[in-house]
Design an enzyme around this catalytic site. Structure first.
Site, PDB file in Angstrom:
ATOM      1  N   CYS A  87       0.818  -1.231   0.000  1.00 59.96           N
ATOM      2  CA  CYS A  87       0.000   0.000   0.000  1.00 59.96           C
ATOM      3  C   CYS A  87       0.845   1.270   0.000  1.00 59.96           C
ATOM      4  O   CYS A  87       0.340   2.353  -0.309  1.00 59.96           O
ATOM      5  CB  CYS A  87      -0.924   0.019   1.208  1.00 59.96           C
ATOM      6  N   SER A 212     -11.527   0.911   4.228  1.00 59.22           N
ATOM      7  CA  SER A 212     -11.403   1.470   2.881  1.00 59.22           C
ATOM      8  C   SER A 212     -11.953   0.423   1.913  1.00 59.22           C
ATOM      9  O   SER A 212     -12.010  -0.756   2.242  1.00 59.22           O
ATOM     10  CB  SER A 212      -9.938   1.778   2.578  1.00 59.22           C
ATOM     11  N   HIS A 338      -9.068   3.261  -2.391  1.00 60.80           N
ATOM     12  CA  HIS A 338      -7.697   2.820  -2.113  1.00 60.80           C
ATOM     13  C   HIS A 338      -7.216   1.834  -3.183  1.00 60.80           C
ATOM     14  O   HIS A 338      -7.100   0.631  -2.928  1.00 60.80           O
ATOM     15  CB  HIS A 338      -7.674   2.204  -0.711  1.00 60.80           C
TER      16      HIS A 338
HETATM   17  N1  COA Z   1     -17.245   1.389   2.869  1.00 59.90           N
HETATM   18  C1  COA Z   1     -18.540   1.654   2.580  1.00 59.90           C
HETATM   19  N2  COA Z   1     -19.264   0.927   1.703  1.00 59.90           N
HETATM   20  C2  COA Z   1     -18.650  -0.091   1.096  1.00 59.90           C
HETATM   21  C3  COA Z   1     -17.313  -0.424   1.337  1.00 59.90           C
HETATM   22  C4  COA Z   1     -16.615   0.366   2.258  1.00 59.90           C
HETATM   23  N3  COA Z   1     -15.329   0.101   2.541  1.00 59.90           N
HETATM   24  N4  COA Z   1     -16.980  -1.496   0.583  1.00 59.90           N
HETATM   25  C5  COA Z   1     -18.061  -1.825  -0.121  1.00 59.90           C
HETATM   26  N5  COA Z   1     -19.083  -0.982   0.187  1.00 59.90           N
HETATM   27  C6  COA Z   1     -20.440  -1.011  -0.319  1.00 59.90           C
HETATM   28  C7  COA Z   1     -20.481  -1.128  -1.827  1.00 59.90           C
HETATM   29  O1  COA Z   1     -20.489   0.153  -2.413  1.00 59.90           O
HETATM   30  C8  COA Z   1     -21.773  -1.860  -2.042  1.00 59.90           C
HETATM   31  O2  COA Z   1     -22.848  -0.944  -1.950  1.00 59.90           O
HETATM   32  P1  COA Z   1     -24.158  -1.129  -2.858  1.00 59.90           P
HETATM   33  O3  COA Z   1     -24.723  -2.474  -2.466  1.00 59.90           O
HETATM   34  O4  COA Z   1     -25.005   0.035  -2.471  1.00 59.90           O
HETATM   35  O5  COA Z   1     -23.673  -1.100  -4.255  1.00 59.90           O
HETATM   36  C9  COA Z   1     -21.877  -2.783  -0.839  1.00 59.90           C
HETATM   37  O6  COA Z   1     -21.041  -2.205   0.169  1.00 59.90           O
HETATM   38  C10 COA Z   1     -21.421  -4.197  -1.126  1.00 59.90           C
HETATM   39  O7  COA Z   1     -20.147  -4.109  -1.759  1.00 59.90           O
HETATM   40  P2  COA Z   1     -19.202  -5.360  -1.843  1.00 59.90           P
HETATM   41  O8  COA Z   1     -18.017  -4.972  -2.689  1.00 59.90           O
HETATM   42  O9  COA Z   1     -19.962  -6.569  -2.227  1.00 59.90           O
HETATM   43  O10 COA Z   1     -18.733  -5.512  -0.318  1.00 59.90           O
HETATM   44  P3  COA Z   1     -17.839  -6.631   0.264  1.00 59.90           P
HETATM   45  O11 COA Z   1     -18.478  -7.138   1.523  1.00 59.90           O
HETATM   46  O12 COA Z   1     -17.421  -7.636  -0.758  1.00 59.90           O
HETATM   47  O13 COA Z   1     -16.484  -5.821   0.660  1.00 59.90           O
HETATM   48  C11 COA Z   1     -15.043  -5.003   2.343  1.00 59.90           C
HETATM   49  C12 COA Z   1     -16.464  -4.968   1.751  1.00 59.90           C
HETATM   50  C13 COA Z   1     -14.960  -4.057   3.511  1.00 59.90           C
HETATM   51  C14 COA Z   1     -14.705  -6.428   2.818  1.00 59.90           C
HETATM   52  C15 COA Z   1     -14.034  -4.588   1.209  1.00 59.90           C
HETATM   53  O14 COA Z   1     -14.338  -3.266   0.792  1.00 59.90           O
HETATM   54  C16 COA Z   1     -12.591  -4.649   1.646  1.00 59.90           C
HETATM   55  O15 COA Z   1     -11.994  -5.704   1.559  1.00 59.90           O
HETATM   56  N6  COA Z   1     -12.031  -3.547   2.134  1.00 59.90           N
HETATM   57  C17 COA Z   1     -10.672  -3.512   2.723  1.00 59.90           C
HETATM   58  C18 COA Z   1      -9.655  -3.280   1.653  1.00 59.90           C
HETATM   59  C19 COA Z   1      -8.270  -3.388   2.257  1.00 59.90           C
HETATM   60  O16 COA Z   1      -8.017  -4.100   3.207  1.00 59.90           O
HETATM   61  N7  COA Z   1      -7.320  -2.671   1.693  1.00 59.90           N
HETATM   62  C20 COA Z   1      -5.973  -2.679   2.170  1.00 59.90           C
HETATM   63  C21 COA Z   1      -5.875  -1.933   3.435  1.00 59.90           C
HETATM   64  S1  COA Z   1      -4.331  -2.130   4.245  1.00 59.90           S
END
Ligand code: COA
Length: 389
Positions: A87, A212, A338
């Site tokens: 990252c 994120s 991100h």
């Molecule tokens: N914050 C707010 N809303 C989020 C979001 C977030 N971080 N991630 C996804 N959403 C929303 C999407 O927009 C979607 O909305 P919609 O249904 O209105 O279209 C809904 O949540 C479902 O999205 P989806 O992609 O299926 O969610 P998910 O459960 O597969 O993923 C997380 C959610 C948090 C697990 C994923 O965003 C993630 O892995 N984030 C962390 C990334 C990370 O670790 N990066 C490195 C950091 S060191």
């Protein structure tokens, strides 16, 4: 040391970018950056290229992206390098590019940061699980989510940081993203505190709005010597300080402390020392809010707040637009998005726009000194830069 200045910086729209290929996303960022110069820059002026891309082999099945970027940009630089520090790749690339100019290997360097994460969701999940120590930790379920959740638990236990304070970071950064058309969650607009607090759990105590998202996006920055800068802009932004430090381990189990990030303190101190300034002189910062707890710990370990008072810093509105030190005016990783390799240079782009007075609705009045902080792993590695106009 040579004085080095940013003469152009731009980002693409962040989010789900099914409308473009990997190389088109790169091209979009380069065009955005060139549009922020006086447009006198020619391909032959660029003699260095640093590309920040964390995991294109897995995410889009393309390797050798440094060479691809040279083709897309139409340049033949004397030094080309792809930088991978997860990252923190973008800021590590900036530090390397700055060092290349210091060493006389290049005069004008193009930096490109890119990640296209949504095209293959399985690969995106895997890409996040192989950044921590695969052999000793990921295999047991310690991934980014659970690692930062441990930090949140310890911070809450030691310093009384609250659920509301974590969610305040999300509410602030979503508000800032509502003012930034390039942000992934721009269209979502402001979010109420209840929505942030009651979102579905991801890794206790971190819920959806503490995380994120998964993002496609690219960023590009052009730097050169002070002597050259006036050829390309009348608004140079100078790199005043650069610091980098790491924990002696990749994993969370060997960190010297989970809720105080000693490597961040060291990186920040190096950057402050090089710039000859103290944390109190920073007007604006983009920090690495991969999870809301991270931004709170960063207030403390960057020296903006006393240790343990990061929660109060957000609660008192100090880091909001209009506060004493606005943080993540772009929307941050939380709400701008991100795209791993693009993040560090996108942070630098936001600070460049702010120091040039070109940040529109989210402009911080009279900002003259800005800081970026970019981390990787479980906060085991950090890069800090300080800029001035
Ligand atoms: N914050 C707010 N809303 C989020 C979001 C977030 N971080 N991630 C996804 N959403 C929303 C999407 O927009 C979607 O909305 P919609 O249904 O209105 O279209 C809904 O949540 C479902 O999205 P989806 O992609 O299926 O969610 P998910 O459960 O597969 O993923 C997380 C959610 C948090 C697990 C994923 O965003 C993630 O892995 N984030 C962390 C990334 C990370 O670790 N990066 C490195 C950091 S060191």
């Amino acid at each position: 040391m040579k004085e080095v200045a940013i003469v152009g910086a731009g980002v693409t729209k962040f989010g789900k970018r099914n409308d473009v290929t990997y190389r088109e996303l790169m091209a979009e960022a380069i065009v955005e950056a060139i549009h922020t110069t006086n447009q006198e820059i020619k391909p032959q002026d660029i003699d260095g290229l640093f590309v920040s891309a964390a995991q294109p082999e897995l995410l889009v099945e393309q390797a050798h992206v440094g060479n691809l970027a040279a083709q897309v940009a139409g340049i033949q630089p004397k030094i080309i390098s792809r930088v991978e520090m997860a990252c923190a790749s973008g800021s590590a690339a900036m530090r390397n590019a700055w060092a290349a100019i210091q060493a006389g290997l290049a005069e004008t360097v193009l930096l490109i940061g890119i990640e296209k994460m949504t095209q293959n969701p399985k690969a995106a999940s895997k890409s996040l699980c192989i950044v921590p120590d695969v052999e000793y930790e990921s295999i047991h379920g310690i991934t980014a989510y659970s690692g930062f959740a441990l930090a949140a638990k310890e911070h809450m236990q030691k310093y009384g940081t609250t659920r509301e304070q974590l969610s305040s970071v999300a509410v602030k950064n979503h508000y800032n993203a509502s003012l930034n058309e390039k942000a992934q969650f721009h269209e979502m607009g402001e979010i109420p505190m209840e929505k942030a607090i009651n979102a579905r759990m991801v890794s206790d105590p971190l819920n959806l709005f503490d995380c994120s998202p998964i993002t496609d996006g690219a960023s590009a920055v052009i730097i050169t010597t002070k002597e050259n800068a006036s050829k390309f802009t009348d608004q140079p932004v100078f790199i005043r300080g650069s610091g980098q430090s790491t924990e002696p381990s990749i994993g969370v189990s060997n960190m010297s402390s989970i809720s105080t990030w000693n490597a961040l303190k060291r990186a920040a101190n190096s950057a402050y020392e090089m710039a000859g300034i103290s944390p109190k002189q920073i007007n604006i910062a983009e920090t690495h809010d991969c999870f809301t707890i991270a931004e709170i710990i960063e207030y403390e370990d960057l020296g903006f707040a006393e240790k343990g008072m990061g929660g109060k810093f957000i609660e008192d509105g100090e880091s909001k637009l209009g506060g004493s030190l606005p943080v993540n005016t772009s929307g941050g990783l939380k709400a701008k998005g991100h795209p791993i390799g693009a993040t560090g240079l996108a942070q630098i782009t936001e600070i460049t726009q702010q120091l040039r007075g070109q940040a529109g609705k989210r402009q911080v009045k009279d900002a003259s000194i800005g800081l970026t902080h970019n981390l990787s792993g479980f906060a085991t590695h950090h890069v800090v830069h300080i800029f001035s106009n």
